[in-house]
Design a protein around this motif. Structure first.
Motif, short mmCIF file in Angstrom:
data_model
loop_
_atom_site.label_atom_id
_atom_site.label_comp_id
_atom_site.label_asym_id
_atom_site.label_seq_id
_atom_site.Cartn_x
_atom_site.Cartn_y
_atom_site.Cartn_z
N ILE A 137 19.35 13.78 -9.54
CA ILE A 137 20.51 13.97 -8.65
C ILE A 137 20.16 13.67 -7.21
N GLY A 138 18.88 13.84 -6.85
CA GLY A 138 18.48 13.60 -5.47
C GLY A 138 18.10 12.17 -5.16
N MET A 139 18.19 11.26 -6.15
CA MET A 139 17.82 9.86 -5.94
C MET A 139 19.03 9.04 -5.49
N PRO A 140 18.93 8.31 -4.38
CA PRO A 140 20.03 7.47 -3.93
C PRO A 140 20.32 6.33 -4.91
N LEU A 141 21.61 6.02 -5.06
CA LEU A 141 22.07 4.92 -5.90
C LEU A 141 22.85 3.94 -5.04
N LEU A 142 22.45 2.68 -5.08
CA LEU A 142 23.09 1.62 -4.31
C LEU A 142 23.74 0.63 -5.27
N VAL A 143 24.75 -0.07 -4.79
CA VAL A 143 25.36 -1.16 -5.55
C VAL A 143 25.50 -2.35 -4.62
N ARG A 144 24.99 -3.50 -5.06
CA ARG A 144 25.19 -4.73 -4.28
C ARG A 144 26.32 -5.53 -4.90
N VAL A 145 27.25 -6.00 -4.08
CA VAL A 145 28.37 -6.82 -4.54
C VAL A 145 28.48 -8.07 -3.69
N SER A 146 29.10 -9.08 -4.27
CA SER A 146 29.60 -10.20 -3.48
C SER A 146 31.00 -9.81 -3.05
N ALA A 147 31.16 -9.49 -1.78
CA ALA A 147 32.44 -8.96 -1.30
C ALA A 147 33.56 -9.97 -1.42
N THR A 148 33.22 -11.25 -1.42
CA THR A 148 34.18 -12.30 -1.71
C THR A 148 33.42 -13.42 -2.39
N GLU A 149 34.11 -14.13 -3.29
CA GLU A 149 33.46 -15.29 -3.90
C GLU A 149 33.82 -16.58 -3.16
N TRP A 150 34.51 -16.44 -2.01
CA TRP A 150 34.85 -17.57 -1.15
C TRP A 150 35.65 -18.63 -1.91
N MET A 151 36.61 -18.17 -2.70
CA MET A 151 37.46 -19.09 -3.46
C MET A 151 38.94 -18.91 -3.14
N GLU A 152 39.23 -18.17 -2.09
CA GLU A 152 40.62 -17.84 -1.77
C GLU A 152 41.49 -19.08 -1.58
N SER A 153 40.92 -20.14 -1.00
CA SER A 153 41.72 -21.34 -0.72
C SER A 153 41.89 -22.23 -1.94
N GLN A 154 41.17 -21.93 -3.03
CA GLN A 154 41.20 -22.81 -4.19
C GLN A 154 41.79 -22.17 -5.44
N ALA A 155 41.86 -20.86 -5.45
CA ALA A 155 42.36 -20.17 -6.65
C ALA A 155 43.40 -19.14 -6.24
N PRO A 156 44.53 -19.10 -6.93
CA PRO A 156 45.56 -18.11 -6.58
C PRO A 156 45.05 -16.68 -6.71
N GLU A 157 44.10 -16.47 -7.65
CA GLU A 157 43.48 -15.17 -7.79
C GLU A 157 41.97 -15.36 -7.79
N SER A 158 41.29 -14.53 -7.07
CA SER A 158 39.83 -14.55 -7.06
C SER A 158 39.37 -13.18 -6.60
N TRP A 159 38.06 -12.95 -6.68
CA TRP A 159 37.52 -11.70 -6.14
C TRP A 159 37.36 -11.90 -4.64
N ASP A 160 38.02 -11.04 -3.85
CA ASP A 160 38.02 -11.19 -2.40
C ASP A 160 37.71 -9.86 -1.73
N VAL A 161 37.78 -9.85 -0.41
CA VAL A 161 37.41 -8.65 0.34
C VAL A 161 38.34 -7.49 -0.01
N GLU A 162 39.62 -7.76 -0.18
CA GLU A 162 40.55 -6.70 -0.54
C GLU A 162 40.17 -6.07 -1.89
N SER A 163 39.72 -6.91 -2.82
CA SER A 163 39.27 -6.38 -4.11
C SER A 163 38.06 -5.47 -3.92
N THR A 164 37.15 -5.88 -3.05
CA THR A 164 35.95 -5.08 -2.81
C THR A 164 36.30 -3.75 -2.15
N ILE A 165 37.24 -3.76 -1.23
CA ILE A 165 37.66 -2.51 -0.59
C ILE A 165 38.25 -1.57 -1.64
#
Length: 418
Positions: free
Chosen positions: A257-285
């Motif tokens: 319980i005392g060990m820190p847990l981190l998660v690394r994400v790609s906050a955006t896949e930088w595909m917003e201009s090419q795909a109507p749906e993608s993983w973006d900053v709003e998804s990460t939030i």
């Protein structure tokens, strides 16, 4: 009586104690970058961490003396946390045949050796648990043309017939067309994260990070571009994040319980201009708001890597600015128990200082607590640095010198202090 050269406590061999740990500010009123931060039961003497960096130099998943020297060089020069590279939870989860692994017990001892030395210097060690997914079974990058990939075939210990992904969508040229995972495959990988986390605890690491970025397995589940499943692991946002949440829950249950847990994400896949749906900053939030309730302590904000057609808006603030946006949105929602780590093109002292410094804060029990809403404009709580440490293993000491902060140096190196 002459003064005694005291040994480091609990070290398996003699090495002089480093007290306080190297990288600790010993001048008054240091900038936040050089103030301690406590996460659960672990205290870090400054806000500079070494990000995980793949070295493609392991022996069937086992760390070697190369890793002992490589990682220790950063730790005893003042990084408050050094994170071992992406470490696969299963044999088919490696990027290359020479990746680090923790899928079997024999891989514990080499990590323990690194942990013993890092701890003897008063420093902390982390490990990033990962599965490469559809980017698995390639050769080390220096064996291919720059920016290209080459499949690792069976004759070079690759596994091109056992590359898996959420959907049977190849990442790009030079990669293996993957097999779509069954629900049993998913369960096996979740169990692999759990078991690897248990081994990491046995190896003596202080911090666990789950790798869900850069187009590797967990990242590819998040994006509707790479995840075309129609079962409970695909389709809606809730379904696409399901595997990551199951991994987080499995790892959190497996570690103290005392060990820190981190998660690394790609906050955006930088595909917003090419795909109507993608993983973006709003998804990460949206994802970030769920993480504190699952026992995650810090979100490590990276980006990209999930699609070769990505269009990255490259500038010095291209990624740290996203971290700041996420942190601000969390604060606006009243969420202050998820720390944010910023990474990407952090090479200069003043830049690192500015990322974690904004608004009004106060020191309480040797940690910094926020007392003013304005602090939400700080981009992050921690900076994670990778390539600059390859150029300058002593970067923490150089940053301190540049900022005019007097910090502890290694006792053995005191004669060279800047």
């Amino acid at each position: 009586m002459a003064p005694k050269n005291s040994p480091a406590p609990n070290a398996p061999y003699f090495t002089p104690v480093q007290s306080p740990p190297v990288g600790t500010a010993i001048s008054s009123n240091p900038p936040i970058l050089f103030t301690p931060l406590k996460i659960r039961d672990v205290t870090f003497q400054n806000r500079i961490w070494v990000a995980p960096m793949c070295m493609y130099s392991a022996s069937n998943g086992h760390l070697t003396d190369f890793h002992l020297i490589h990682l220790s060089a950063f730790a005893y020069r003042g990084s408050s946390l050094t994170i071992i590279e992406a470490t696969s939870v299963s044999p088919n989860g490696r990027i290359t045949p020479e990746d680090s692994g923790l899928w079997q017990d024999s891989q514990i001892a080499p990590i323990r050796r690194v942990a013993d030395f890092v701890h003897s210097q008063g420093q902390k060690l982390g490990i990033q648990l990962a599965h490469a997914g559809r980017k698995a079974s390639t050769v080390a990058p220096w064996l291919a043309d720059r920016g290209k990939s080459v499949v690792a075939t069976k004759d070079v210990n690759g596994w091109p017939d056992d590359v898996v992904a959420p959907s049977a969508i190849v990442w790009g040229d030079g990669y293996v067309p993957p097999k779509e995972m069954t629900e049993n495959d998913i369960k096996d990988i979740v169990d692999g994260f759990r078991d690897s986390a248990k081994r990491a605890v046995q190896a003596g690491v202080d911090v666990i990070e789950i790798h869900a970025a850069h187009g590797y397995l967990l990242c590819s589940f998040l994006s509707p571009i790479s995840n075309r499943r129609t079962d409970k692991y695909g389709g809606s946002f809730e379904n696409r994040i399901r595997m990551l949440l199951e991994v987080i829950q499995a790892v959190r249950e497996a570690i103290p319980i005392g060990m820190p847990l981190l998660v690394r994400v790609s906050a955006t896949e930088w595909m917003e201009s090419q795909a109507p749906e993608s993983w973006d900053v709003e998804s990460t939030i949206r994802l970030a708001k769920l993480l504190p309730g699952l026992g995650v302590d810090l979100l490590d904000v990276s980006s990209g890597g999930n699609n070769p057609a990505q269009q990255i808006e490259m500038h010095t603030d291209f990624q740290t600015g996203i971290a700041g946006r996420i942190r601000t949105e969390l604060f606006k929602s009243g969420i202050r128990d998820l720390l944010i780590g910023a990474v990407g093109m952090i090479t200069e002292a003043e830049v690192a200082k500015s990322i974690v410094e904004a608004g009004k804060a106060v020191e309480v029990d040797q940690t910094i607590e926020i007392i003013d809403e304005q602090d939400a404009v700080a981009k992050a709580d921690i900076v994670l640095v990778a390539r600059q440490f390859l150029r300058e293993p002593e970067w923490v000491l150089r940053v301190a010198h540049t900022l005019g902060v007097d910090v502890q140096w290694p006792n053995q190196y005191g004669r060279a202090k800047l």
